[in-house]
Scaffold this active site. Sequence first.
Site, short mmCIF file in Angstrom:
data_model
loop_
_atom_site.label_atom_id
_atom_site.label_comp_id
_atom_site.label_asym_id
_atom_site.label_seq_id
_atom_site.Cartn_x
_atom_site.Cartn_y
_atom_site.Cartn_z
CG LEU A 142 -1.87 -1.17 1.38
CD1 LEU A 142 -2.64 -1.07 2.69
CD2 LEU A 142 -2.84 -1.24 0.19
CD GLU A 143 2.72 5.88 -2.85
OE1 GLU A 143 2.44 6.81 -2.05
OE2 GLU A 143 2.58 5.97 -4.07
CG LEU A 144 -2.14 3.96 1.43
CD1 LEU A 144 -2.81 3.55 2.71
CD2 LEU A 144 -2.93 3.50 0.21
#
Length: 511
Positions: A244-246
Site C-alpha cells: 500500500l502506497e497511500l
Amino acid sequence: MVDGKPVDGVRAADSTNPSRLDEVIAKVSFGDASTLVGAAESAHRAQPAWAAIPAPVRGRAIAGIGRAVERNKQALAKIVTAEIGKPYAEALGEVQEIIDTCDFFLGEGRRLYGQTVPSEMADKQLFTFRRPVGTVAVITAGNFPVAVPSWYIVPALLTGNTIVWKPAEYSPAASAAFHEIFVRGGGLPDGVFNIVHADGPSTFAGLEQSLDAGLIDKIGFTGSSAVGREVGGLAGRHLQTACLELGGKNPMVITPAADLDLAVEGALFAGFGTAGQRCTSLGTVIVHESVHDDFLDRFNAALAAAPIGDPTAEVLMGPMMDAKFAERYEEFLSWIQPQHKVQAACGRITADNPRDGFVGDPAAGLFYHPVVVDGVQPGDAIFDQETFGPLVGVTSYRDLEQAIELANTPGYGLSSAIYTNDAREAFSFANRISAGMTSVNNSTSGAEAHLPFGGNGKSGNGSRQSGIWVLDQFTRWQSMNWDYSGRLQKAQMDVAELAVDPDFTLDVDER
C-alpha cells in the site's frame, strides 16, 4: 487487453485534455467485475510458464522494455501531458523514471540471491531461495500514470509473477501506451501482463471474486488512505498483505540555519509541481518564528512570479487532472477559516478571477489559483488532512522539539523535509520524524529508482517500493534442508555437543 486480446467493455467514455476540455485524447471501453476476473484467470494460467523462464532471461526482457521506453520517451511524455495536464518537463522526468527502474532491475535477474546456511548437523546443508508470489493485481492512481506502475510491474515481472493492472480511469491513453511498450518491448507472452479499464466498484468486486477463487496472490495499490484501508482489509481477509502506497501530509521544517532562498525554491516545487497532486506534495511548511515573516514574503513573491497555465509551455503547474479533483479541491478551499491568512487569490482562474501572467487560455481548462494559507494549526482540517491540490499551509514553531511534534501530528508518514545547515538539526529531525522518506535541503517530492519508497501510518503499511527492498513484496522466501547422511536427523534433538568442563575457572594467582 487480456491474454493478448482486446475485450468488450460494458460502457464507453472519452478521456479529455484537462487543459483543453474540448479535446478528446482517447476513447476507452470500461469493463466490469467479470473483466477483471477474466484477466486474473489469464494471468494465473500464464504464471507457471513465465516463472520457469530463467531469471536472467526475464532480466533481458526488462532491458528490452527500458530501451523501448527510451526510444518512445518524448511520445509517451506528450501523452501524459495531454491527458493529465502535467507540465511537459515533469512528464519527461516521469518517463525517465521508468527507464531508471528498468536499468536497475535488469541486473537483479542475475542477483535474486538466496543463501547457503550452515546446519547444526553433519552431512546436511541448508538453503534459502526467492520464489515468485504468483499473480499480482496492481491498482494505480493517475497522477503518475506511467512512473508509479513501473515500480510495481517491473520488479513483479522480473521475479516471475504475472500481472493484472487496473490503471486510473482518467489516464487510459497513457496506460494503454505504457502497456503496449511493455508487451512489445519486452516480448512478453500473452497473459503475462494484462490491463483492465474499470471503475472503482467494479474493480473492488472483481478483486474480491478473484481472491475468493484463488487467482490473485498479491495486491499492489497506490491511492488514497481511505481506499487503501478497504484494499488492505480485503487482502487481510484472504491472509494476504497488500503493498500500500497511500496519501501524505508531507511537512517541511525551515530552521533559522536554513538558506531561505533555497527553501523557497524547494517549497515552490514541492507544493505546486503537478498542481499539488502528488502523494509527496508539500502539506505544511513549519517555519521558525524568527524567520517566518521573511520566508513567507519570499515564498509569496516567488509564487506570484511563477508561470502557470498551458502544460506544454514552461510553467510551474498546469490544470487539475480531472473534474473530480477540481471539485475536491474546491471543497478543500472551503476549509479555510477566518483566522487563517490567505496569501493569494483562491478558486478557479477565470476572466472575473484572473491570475497575472497566466500562460494560455484559462477558460479552456481546469486551471486553479495556487494558494498559501498562513496560520494553520493542529485541529484545523487544512493542517490535519491531505489536501490534494495546489494548497500549502504555513505555521510557525519555537524550537525543534515543537517542530518535530507538529510534523508528526497529522499521522501520515510518507515524505518530509528539513532546511538547515546545522548537522545536529538535520540528524535530530531524521531520527524522530515518522516519515518513511526525508530530505535535507531538498523537496518533499522526488524519488530515485534504487532507494526504498513508501510510508507509515496513514501513508501505508510499511511496504516499500523501488530498489532491492521491493523484491520482498513480489517474492516469498523458501527454505530447504538437504540431508545426505543416510539416516533421519531430528533438528534440536540429535545435535552433537562438545565436551566442556562446566566447573573450569582461571586461577590468576598461579600465573
